[in-house]
Design a protein around this motif. Structure first.
Motif: not given
Length: 241
Positions: A206-230
């Protein structure tokens, strides 16, 4: 020891995604954790952890909860949950893994090929059906969030209210399921131990996520999340065959 560490690391990864995207942590963690410790241990352990983590968010941002959408979501989700609980308690582990694997692959494909944020407005009966089906999935696997957010995207558009309202939903539903698991004995000693050991990993996520949300491009991150889900869903499906 290794399977305990693996479980905790996967849960941490799931909650890192949850903290960054606002949902999806359980859907990511459950297939992989089920391969490590079995679905009968993974489901009650992750359910209890999600309950506590969601409570922390609710306490922090409780003034932003959208109570009307919360009430509507709870109504339809609770209608579907008993059926999901019945499915979970009645089916052997192998078909449950197959169902969960296929559901995860479906969610991944939907996320990869159709990700449209709905505008706030009139809500058709289809959205309420999604809530009911989400209740069934949540009652069985504690990961009905993917179908629930289809309604939430339409009903709650303010970012902070969206996050805390969904957290209030996860806390309420998972509290009910955790109490049921404790009463019926579905949450055994191994699930309790794994849940407790994973809490520090969740806090770090949760702590790291609060930091990453400000730095990562959401679209790119979401894409890889769904790839890993698959990949995780496909692996669970193949393993169960």
């Amino acid at each position: 020891m290794l399977h305990t560490l693996g479980f905790c690391l996967v849960v941490m990864l799931g909650f890192l995604i949850e903290a960054t995207l606002g949902f999806g942590g359980t859907v990511v963690a459950l297939p992989l954790c089920s391969m490590i410790v079995g679905i009968r241990v993974a489901v009650p352990a992750i359910t209890a952890v999600v309950c506590l983590a969601s409570l922390a968010i609710v306490i922090e941002d409780r003034q932003y909860i959208a109570y009307r959408p919360y009430g509507i979501m709870m109504l339809f989700l609770l209608l579907g949950m008993p059926l999901g609980m019945k499915i979970y308690s009645s089916f052997p582990e192998r078909p449950l893994k197959i169902i969960l694997g296929l559901f995860t692959v479906f969610v991944a494909c939907k996320g990869l090929f159709y990700r449209q944020k709905a505008k706030e407005g009139a809500i058709s009966p289809v959205y309420y059906l999604c809530l009911f089906l989400g209740g069934i999935i949540h009652g069985a696997f504690s990961c009905g969030g993917v179908l629930t957010v289809i309604y939430a995207n339409r009903a709650v558009t303010e970012k902070r209210a969206y996050r805390v309202t969904l957290s209030a939903i996860w806390f309420s539903l998972n509290l009910v399921i955790t109490i049921k698991n404790l009463i019926t004995g579905a949450m055994g000693k191994e699930a309790i131990m794994l849940g407790c050991l994973s809490l520090p990993f969740v806090a770090l996520a949760i702590v790291v996520g609060n930091v990453l949300i400000k730095r990562l491009r959401a679209e790119s991150f979401v894409k890889w999340v769904y790839v890993m889900l698959f990949l995780s869903g496909a692996l669970m499906f193949v393993q169960a065959l």
